[in-house]
Design a protein around this motif. Structure first.
Motif, PDB file in Angstrom:
ATOM      1  N   ASN A  78     -14.095 113.558  87.749  1.00 14.95           N
ATOM      2  CA  ASN A  78     -14.706 114.723  87.101  1.00 14.95           C
ATOM      3  C   ASN A  78     -15.800 114.232  86.157  1.00 14.95           C
ATOM      4  OD1 ASN A  78     -15.311 117.263  86.152  1.00 14.95           O
ATOM      5  ND2 ASN A  78     -13.524 117.380  84.784  1.00 14.95           N
ATOM      6  N   THR A  79     -16.934 113.852  86.761  1.00 18.34           N
ATOM      7  CA  THR A  79     -18.062 113.342  85.989  1.00 18.34           C
ATOM      8  C   THR A  79     -19.323 114.077  86.404  1.00 18.34           C
ATOM      9  OG1 THR A  79     -18.641 111.650  87.620  1.00 18.34           O
ATOM     10  CG2 THR A  79     -16.994 111.040  85.935  1.00 18.34           C
ATOM     11  N   PRO A  80     -20.353 114.102  85.538  1.00 17.25           N
ATOM     12  CA  PRO A  80     -21.613 114.736  85.932  1.00 17.25           C
ATOM     13  C   PRO A  80     -22.211 114.126  87.192  1.00 17.25           C
ATOM     14  CG  PRO A  80     -21.558 114.371  83.567  1.00 17.25           C
ATOM     15  CD  PRO A  80     -20.353 113.670  84.133  1.00 17.25           C
ATOM     16  N   GLU A  81     -22.087 112.810  87.356  1.00 15.07           N
ATOM     17  CA  GLU A  81     -22.641 112.169  88.547  1.00 15.07           C
ATOM     18  C   GLU A  81     -22.015 112.746  89.813  1.00 15.07           C
ATOM     19  OE1 GLU A  81     -23.340 107.701  90.477  1.00 15.07           O
ATOM     20  OE2 GLU A  81     -21.819 107.996  88.928  1.00 15.07           O
ATOM     21  N   VAL A  82     -20.698 112.989  89.781  1.00 20.48           N
ATOM     22  CA  VAL A  82     -20.009 113.541  90.943  1.00 20.48           C
ATOM     23  C   VAL A  82     -20.342 115.014  91.104  1.00 20.48           C
ATOM     24  CG1 VAL A  82     -17.754 114.094  91.925  1.00 20.48           C
ATOM     25  CG2 VAL A  82     -18.141 111.855  90.861  1.00 20.48           C
ATOM     26  N   ARG A  83     -20.225 115.788  90.026  1.00 24.86           N
ATOM     27  CA  ARG A  83     -20.405 117.239  90.128  1.00 24.86           C
ATOM     28  C   ARG A  83     -21.808 117.633  90.553  1.00 24.86           C
ATOM     29  NH1 ARG A  83     -17.498 117.079  85.235  1.00 24.86           N
ATOM     30  NH2 ARG A  83     -19.416 117.547  84.078  1.00 24.86           N
TER      31      ARG A  83
ATOM     32  N   HIS B  85     -23.743 115.709  92.582  1.00 25.31           N
ATOM     33  CA  HIS B  85     -24.124 115.031  93.828  1.00 25.31           C
ATOM     34  C   HIS B  85     -23.963 115.981  95.015  1.00 25.31           C
ATOM     35  CE1 HIS B  85     -24.340 112.013  97.012  1.00 25.31           C
ATOM     36  NE2 HIS B  85     -24.899 111.215  96.116  1.00 25.31           N
ATOM     37  N   PRO B  86     -24.847 115.888  96.035  1.00 26.74           N
ATOM     38  CA  PRO B  86     -24.706 116.761  97.218  1.00 26.74           C
ATOM     39  C   PRO B  86     -23.335 116.668  97.889  1.00 26.74           C
ATOM     40  CG  PRO B  86     -26.821 115.647  97.248  1.00 26.74           C
ATOM     41  CD  PRO B  86     -26.056 115.051  96.112  1.00 26.74           C
ATOM     42  N   ILE B  87     -22.694 115.513  97.827  1.00 23.58           N
ATOM     43  CA  ILE B  87     -21.354 115.401  98.430  1.00 23.58           C
ATOM     44  C   ILE B  87     -20.414 116.427  97.817  1.00 23.58           C
ATOM     45  CG2 ILE B  87     -19.316 113.898  98.570  1.00 23.58           C
ATOM     46  CD1 ILE B  87     -21.204 111.523  98.920  1.00 23.58           C
ATOM     47  N   TYR B  88     -20.605 116.681  96.526  1.00 27.77           N
ATOM     48  CA  TYR B  88     -19.763 117.669  95.830  1.00 27.77           C
ATOM     49  C   TYR B  88     -20.322 119.081  95.992  1.00 27.77           C
ATOM     50  CZ  TYR B  88     -16.943 119.830  92.159  1.00 27.77           C
ATOM     51  OH  TYR B  88     -16.074 120.643  91.459  1.00 27.77           O
TER      52      TYR B  88
ATOM     53  N   LYS C 186     -28.707 111.773 111.286  1.00 31.43           N
ATOM     54  CA  LYS C 186     -28.471 110.605 110.450  1.00 31.43           C
ATOM     55  C   LYS C 186     -27.439 110.888 109.365  1.00 31.43           C
ATOM     56  CE  LYS C 186     -33.109 108.790 111.264  1.00 31.43           C
ATOM     57  NZ  LYS C 186     -34.406 108.379 110.655  1.00 31.43           N
ATOM     58  N   VAL C 187     -26.590 109.889 109.127  1.00 34.73           N
ATOM     59  CA  VAL C 187     -25.644 109.959 108.016  1.00 34.73           C
ATOM     60  C   VAL C 187     -26.383 109.477 106.772  1.00 34.73           C
ATOM     61  CG1 VAL C 187     -23.460 109.119 107.088  1.00 34.73           C
ATOM     62  CG2 VAL C 187     -23.668 109.617 109.527  1.00 34.73           C
ATOM     63  N   ILE C 188     -26.452 110.323 105.757  1.00 32.08           N
ATOM     64  CA  ILE C 188     -27.298 110.039 104.599  1.00 32.08           C
ATOM     65  C   ILE C 188     -26.461 109.860 103.341  1.00 32.08           C
ATOM     66  CG2 ILE C 188     -29.297 111.229 105.582  1.00 32.08           C
ATOM     67  CD1 ILE C 188     -28.579 113.682 103.953  1.00 32.08           C
ATOM     68  N   THR C 189     -27.076 109.288 102.349  1.00 35.73           N
ATOM     69  CA  THR C 189     -26.402 109.088 101.056  1.00 35.73           C
ATOM     70  C   THR C 189     -26.830 110.119 100.032  1.00 35.73           C
ATOM     71  OG1 THR C 189     -28.151 107.573 100.344  1.00 35.73           O
ATOM     72  CG2 THR C 189     -26.216 106.601 101.422  1.00 35.73           C
ATOM     73  N   GLY C 190     -27.862 110.916 100.348  1.00 34.04           N
ATOM     74  CA  GLY C 190     -28.446 111.815  99.356  1.00 34.04           C
ATOM     75  C   GLY C 190     -29.525 111.088  98.581  1.00 34.04           C
ATOM     76  N   PRO C 191     -30.300 111.834  97.782  1.00 37.49           N
ATOM     77  CA  PRO C 191     -31.417 111.209  97.065  1.00 37.49           C
ATOM     78  C   PRO C 191     -30.986 110.112  96.096  1.00 37.49           C
ATOM     79  CG  PRO C 191     -31.002 113.441  96.278  1.00 37.49           C
ATOM     80  CD  PRO C 191     -30.188 113.272  97.512  1.00 37.49           C
ATOM     81  N   THR C 192     -29.779 110.244  95.541  1.00 35.60           N
ATOM     82  CA  THR C 192     -29.255 109.229  94.628  1.00 35.60           C
ATOM     83  C   THR C 192     -27.886 108.792  95.150  1.00 35.60           C
ATOM     84  OG1 THR C 192     -30.369 110.313  92.771  1.00 35.60           O
ATOM     85  CG2 THR C 192     -28.670 108.666  92.245  1.00 35.60           C
TER      86      THR C 192
ATOM     87  N   ASP D  16     -13.175 116.063 103.248  1.00 33.17           N
ATOM     88  CA  ASP D  16     -11.902 116.765 103.121  1.00 33.17           C
ATOM     89  C   ASP D  16     -11.822 117.438 101.755  1.00 33.17           C
ATOM     90  OD1 ASP D  16      -9.266 117.576 102.954  1.00 33.17           O
ATOM     91  OD2 ASP D  16      -8.428 115.694 103.705  1.00 33.17           O
ATOM     92  N   PRO D  17     -11.666 118.767 101.707  1.00 31.64           N
ATOM     93  CA  PRO D  17     -11.687 119.473 100.417  1.00 31.64           C
ATOM     94  C   PRO D  17     -10.479 119.191  99.528  1.00 31.64           C
ATOM     95  CG  PRO D  17     -11.207 120.991 102.221  1.00 31.64           C
ATOM     96  CD  PRO D  17     -11.586 119.692 102.856  1.00 31.64           C
ATOM     97  N   ARG D  18      -9.430 118.566 100.058  1.00 29.81           N
ATOM     98  CA  ARG D  18      -8.221 118.367  99.238  1.00 29.81           C
ATOM     99  C   ARG D  18      -8.478 117.458  98.042  1.00 29.81           C
ATOM    100  NH1 ARG D  18      -3.955 116.304 103.011  1.00 29.81           N
ATOM    101  NH2 ARG D  18      -5.453 116.855 104.627  1.00 29.81           N
ATOM    102  N   TRP D  19      -9.521 116.634  98.110  1.00 29.71           N
ATOM    103  CA  TRP D  19      -9.723 115.628  97.063  1.00 29.71           C
ATOM    104  C   TRP D  19     -10.617 116.121  95.929  1.00 29.71           C
ATOM    105  CZ3 TRP D  19      -5.987 112.702  98.133  1.00 29.71           C
ATOM    106  CH2 TRP D  19      -5.686 112.302  99.445  1.00 29.71           C
TER     107      TRP D  19
END
Length: 724
Positions: free
Chosen positions: A704-709, A711-714, A660-666, A720-723
């Protein structure tokens, strides 16, 4: 009053006189040759008669004989007929394989014993008794854009060819030709599909009396070697051949000259390229042709002639590295044939040159010039075997089509038609081929409207490795209102030995707004050869509104994969996003499998998507449980969640949940993850903005925000690691 009328009549008469005199100057007088030129004879075919299946028409007979019939011309002194293969040129004397003259009473002719499985072109000219200047124009020499003026037929297939001849021990100037003359036994001997009756044998051994080594068309001026086989040669089963040219391509045949028809004398044909020393990388200097308006305008140096000449250059070994000047512009003025391995790269890593795949417009002005690379090539005369292509690598280059027209931006180019172009498009009549590797790395692609890579044709195609890594695809697709065109990598297998998915690796790329049909497609359901296995890896890619314009855009449409195939799909990021007031639907679909042969397996895990709604919950990006609106990876009927009787998802290493493609807990909204992920234009009602497929590439970097840093995606390194 009468005086005024008279004056007006005089003025009118004067004007009419000027008009008539002006018209007289425009009248072109015919020369004597043009006025008395003989009428054109034409082969009887559907283009001239309008009749399909006409039994009296010109046609292929007896598998590889050509029956020609044409209309008679009163007063003709005879007819001249020429023939070439489809790959040949009427303008190259060596490509004309047959050139004959028949009398005026001859209105039909059967040309016998032509090359099997090869398209042949024929042309006819009426001869005048007044001399050459009065001969008719040729019929049959029309270009592909004027099909009614062409006369082309494909010879039938020669089936049941035993695998007798092989080549080994290839050096720069020598090779060894092996031959196994053992006749098959049982039904393999009596079945004509397995052993053609034209092959003769005695005492359980095929008859062979000659080895013929001919230069291929790309180096046709080299000498041919004929080796008459002795009994000692036949007993040991091989002959050594020396005195060949390094880097040259040869066609190797074993013959039985007791057979009358030439093409029936041959056993299986082998094409081989001699070894060569790969020299130092070659820098292609940036030289602008000041007489070419488009090249001058774009400060671009022509590239295609150099790469096409490389195919014919025996002083350069396969695998030669060509370098482009970093930051400079190059362009293609014609298609480029990839039938000899090469590398094309920047001379300064990290600084990309630009290759414009065409500049300007065609002669009528309604079509942007957009040329493709062509993997493999059609057969020339005498080439009925397969070819082998070494590694083809593109490294650190921007490929662009600046004048490409797609469905969305067509209104910006009045009178221009949509561009049906590709990055690589295989010729439909290509010989069977094997390519060791097709690789694109660190490249950017823009303007390929119809597809990135398309295979086609009935012959075997094998690509041992397709590697697409660290590439960026944007402003591509939009071939029609539904996006469409062909898939990113399009399979079209007609042979059970075809295998372009042997090892496909798509890693660390970004697909931005791409609207092609699918990422990967192969719909053939063949009795795949035991050697055919598909291995697909899709890893660490970012898909932003990709393959999502309309329904059924399955990321993978491999409906009937061979046994023991494997799909590894890990750590990809899927993003669906649109701005307020944008009516576009986002319809990304997952997989479409129909046949699950033994040994098929999946390794799918850690694939993430952004949230289903915008950060303020005002915009719905997708409403399904996963970002896929149809048949997600987890689908238990046509996906990796398939239940083979041992439980749903048992074919996947991590089970059903991992597919399954997931969004993470949040879940994180795309506008909170990326600086500016929105398309520049919108769909309003049923109308698309001209820039609805364009994105601000600099806006795709992570915030560059706490929400991004946090998150499991980060933290897991998804996409793609370039972003980052």
């Amino acid at each position: 009053m009468k005086t005024k009328i008279f004056i007006l009549n005089l003025v009118l008469a004067g004007m009419l006189t000027m008009v008539f005199n002006g018209c007289k100057k425009e009248i072109l007088e015919l020369t004597d040759e043009e006025e008395n030129r003989s009428f054109m004879a034409m082969f009887r075919q559907q283009a001239n008669t309008g009749k399909a299946g006409d039994p009296l028409a010109s046609q292929v007979v007896n598998t590889n004989d050509m029956y020609l019939v044409w209309n008679g011309i009163n007063g003709a002194s005879g007819y001249r007929i020429q023939m070439k293969t489809q790959a040949g040129s009427w303008d190259v004397p060596a490509d004309i394989l047959w050139d004959t003259i028949v009398g005026p009473e001859v209105l039909k002719y059967t040309k016998k014993d032509l090359q099997y499985s090869t398209k042949h072109n024929f042309a006819i000219q009426t001869l005048s008794p007044k001399g050459e200047a009065y001969h008719s124009k040729w019929y049959g020499k029309g270009d592909p854009g004027h099909n009614d003026e062409r006369a082309e037929w494909e010879m039938g297939e020669r089936r049941g060819i035993p695998d007798v001849v092989s080549v080994g021990g290839v050096t720069e100037t020598s090779l060894r030709v092996y031959f196994d003359l053992t006749v098959p036994s049982g039904s393999d001997r009596t079945d004509p599909s397995k052993l053609n009756p034209s092959f003769q044998y005695e005492n359980e051994k095929f008859l062979m009396d000659e080895i013929l080594i001919q230069p291929a068309s790309v180096n046709r001026d080299l000498p041919t070697k004929k080796i008459a086989l002795t009994q000692a040669d036949l007993d040991k089963g091989y002959v050594d051949v020396s005195g060949l040219s390094s880097n040259a391509l040869y066609v190797v045949n074993g013959l039985n000259n007791k057979v009358v028809r030439y093409w029936d004398r041959l056993y299986n044909t082998t094409m081989v390229r001699m070894r060569g020393q790969v020299g130092a990388p070659i820098l292609i200097p940036h030289i602008v042709d000041e007489t070419n308006t488009w090249a001058k305008q774009h400060n671009a140096s022509r590239l295609d002639t150099i790469l096409n000449n490389y195919l014919f250059d025996n002083t350069l070994a396969e695998g030669t590295i060509f370098m482009l000047e970093a930051g400079k512009n190059y362009y293609l003025g014609s298609g480029v044939v990839l039938a000899k391995g090469l590398t094309l790269k920047t001379n300064t890593p990290g600084t990309k040159p630009i290759v414009f795949m065409g500049l300007g417009y065609n002669e009528t002005g309604n079509q942007a010039l957009a040329y493709n690379f062509q993997l493999g090539r059609p057969a020339q005369a005498g080439e009925i075997g397969s070819i082998t292509v070494g590694d083809v690598i593109f490294d650190d280059i921007n490929f662009e089509v600046p004048y490409a027209v797609n469905f969305f931006n067509q209104s910006l180019y009045p009178g221009k038609s949509i561009t049906g172009n590709y990055f690589i498009n295989q010729h439909s009549a290509s010989m069977p081929f094997t390519c060791s590797k097709l690789e694109a790395r660190n490249c950017n692609f823009q303007g390929m409207v119809r597809s990135w890579f398309r295979t086609q044709g009935s012959n075997r195609q094998v690509i041992e490795n397709i590697i697409v890594e660290k590439c960026l695809f944007h402003d591509v697709g939009m071939y029609d209102v539904n996006g469409r065109g062909y898939p990113f990598i399009t399979g079209d297998a007609k042979s059970e030995k075809t295998n372009i998915f042997n090892n496909v690796v798509i890693r660390n790329n970004s697909f931005i707004g791409m609207s092609y049909d699918q990422l990967l497609r192969e719909n053939a359901n063949l009795a795949w050869a035991a050697s055919v296995v598909w291995n697909v890896t899709i890893e660490n890619n970012t898909f932003l509104n990709a393959f999502a314009i309309t329904n059924d855009r399955y990321l993978i449409q491999h409906m009937h994969p061979p046994a023991n195939s494997k799909y590894t799909i890990r750590k990809n990021l899927f993003i669906a996003v649109k701005a307020a007031g944008d009516a576009r639907a986002l319809n990304l679909s997952g997989m479409n499998f129909r046949t699950y042969r033994p040994g098929l397996s999946f390794d799918i895990a850690d694939n993430y998507s952004t949230s289903a709604k915008s950060a303020n919950n005002a915009i719905t990006y997708y409403s399904s449980a996963e970002i896929f609106t149809k048949q997600p990876f987890s689908h238990t009927g046509n996906g990796a969640g398939y239940n083979p009787g041992t439980g749903a998802g048992s074919l996947n290493v991590g089970g059903l949940e991992a597919t399954k493609v997931i969004t993470g807990p949040t879940p994180i909204a795309p506008e909170n993850l990326l600086v500016d992920p929105y398309p520049k234009g919108k769909k309003v009602g049923s109308a698309w903005d001209t820039d609805a497929h364009i994105y601000n590439l600099n806006g795709l970097f992570f915030k560059n925000t706490p929400e991004v840093r946090n998150h499991p995606i980060y933290t897991k390194g998804i996409g793609d690691p370039r972003w980052r």
